[in-house]
Design an enzyme around this catalytic site. Structure first.
Site, PDB file in Angstrom:
ATOM      1  N   LYS A  12       0.975 -23.118  26.568  1.00 36.99           N
ATOM      2  CA  LYS A  12       2.045 -24.118  26.664  1.00 36.99           C
ATOM      3  C   LYS A  12       1.945 -24.945  27.956  1.00 36.99           C
ATOM      4  O   LYS A  12       1.217 -24.582  28.886  1.00 36.99           O
ATOM      5  CB  LYS A  12       3.405 -23.399  26.603  1.00 36.99           C
ATOM      6  N   TYR A  52       8.060 -26.478  15.016  1.00 37.23           N
ATOM      7  CA  TYR A  52       9.097 -25.463  15.254  1.00 37.23           C
ATOM      8  C   TYR A  52      10.251 -25.567  14.249  1.00 37.23           C
ATOM      9  O   TYR A  52      11.347 -25.105  14.548  1.00 37.23           O
ATOM     10  CB  TYR A  52       9.640 -25.605  16.671  1.00 37.23           C
ATOM     11  N   ASN A 115       7.457 -19.844  28.697  1.00 37.46           N
ATOM     12  CA  ASN A 115       6.891 -18.498  28.574  1.00 37.46           C
ATOM     13  C   ASN A 115       5.378 -18.516  28.316  1.00 37.46           C
ATOM     14  O   ASN A 115       4.809 -17.566  27.791  1.00 37.46           O
ATOM     15  CB  ASN A 115       7.661 -17.667  27.537  1.00 37.46           C
ATOM     16  N   HIS A 118       2.396 -19.304  22.962  1.00 40.56           N
ATOM     17  CA  HIS A 118       3.000 -19.101  21.645  1.00 40.56           C
ATOM     18  C   HIS A 118       1.976 -18.392  20.775  1.00 40.56           C
ATOM     19  O   HIS A 118       0.775 -18.643  20.918  1.00 40.56           O
ATOM     20  CB  HIS A 118       3.359 -20.448  20.997  1.00 40.56           C
ATOM     21  N   GLU A 129       0.415 -22.451  10.634  1.00 42.72           N
ATOM     22  CA  GLU A 129       0.258 -22.997  11.991  1.00 42.72           C
ATOM     23  C   GLU A 129      -1.194 -23.423  12.267  1.00 42.72           C
ATOM     24  O   GLU A 129      -1.434 -24.420  12.953  1.00 42.72           O
ATOM     25  CB  GLU A 129       0.741 -21.968  13.028  1.00 42.72           C
TER      26      GLU A 129
END
Ligand code: CMP
Length: 136
Positions: A12, A52, A115, A118, A129
């Site tokens: 990310k 998402y 974080n 993913h 995905e």
């Protein structure tokens, strides 16, 4: 019985920005993952909203999509035996505060939003995905 799987991983914006991509890739390789495809991209907010979509009713959805589209990301197809579960274990809990020692999020995660990585959460979502980023 062999159960080789592919899963989608995203490094990310917070981790790319801190130049942690090579260290994170090394953590994957050290656990036996093969990075079979990867690209560095920046996506539009509208694409993040599609990616998402499962979270669209959540209170954090808008911020999450703004964040994922805020800077470059690295998307990767990872392959290994039971890759989906193995990747979730290596990433650690969604909230870095709860992540076990030695996991990616424990080492590098800043907050539940930032974080660092993913990973797909099921066989079905891994296919969706991977197609999202790599189907041409
Ligand atoms: P990720 O695995 O990419 O999936 C959705 C993301 O939403 C998650 O990581 C977190 O970064 C982010 N997020 C923000 N708030 C929450 C929350 N309360 N619960 C779960 N995920 C959250």
């Amino acid at each position: 019985m062999s159960n080789k799987e592919q899963t989608l991983s995203i490094i990310k914006p917070d981790a790319v920005e801190r130049n942690l991509d090579n260290e994170i890739k090394e953590m994957f390789r050290n656990k036996g993952f093969e990075i079979v495809n990867e690209k560095k991209i920046q996506i539009e907010k509208s694409e993040a909203e599609k990616f998402y979509k499962v979270h669209e009713t959540k209170p954090f959805y808008n911020d999450l999509c703004t964040y994922l589209s805020s800077g470059p990301i690295i998307v990767m197809i990872l392959e290994k035996e039971d890759a989906i579960l193995a990747n979730r274990e290596l990433m650690g809990s969604t909230n870095p505060k709860d992540a076990k020692e030695g996991t990616i999020r424990e080492k590098y995660g800043i907050s539940i939003d930032k974080n660092s990585v993913h990973g797909s959460d099921s066989v079905e979502n891994a296919k969706i995905e991977i197609d999202f980023f790599f189907k041409d």
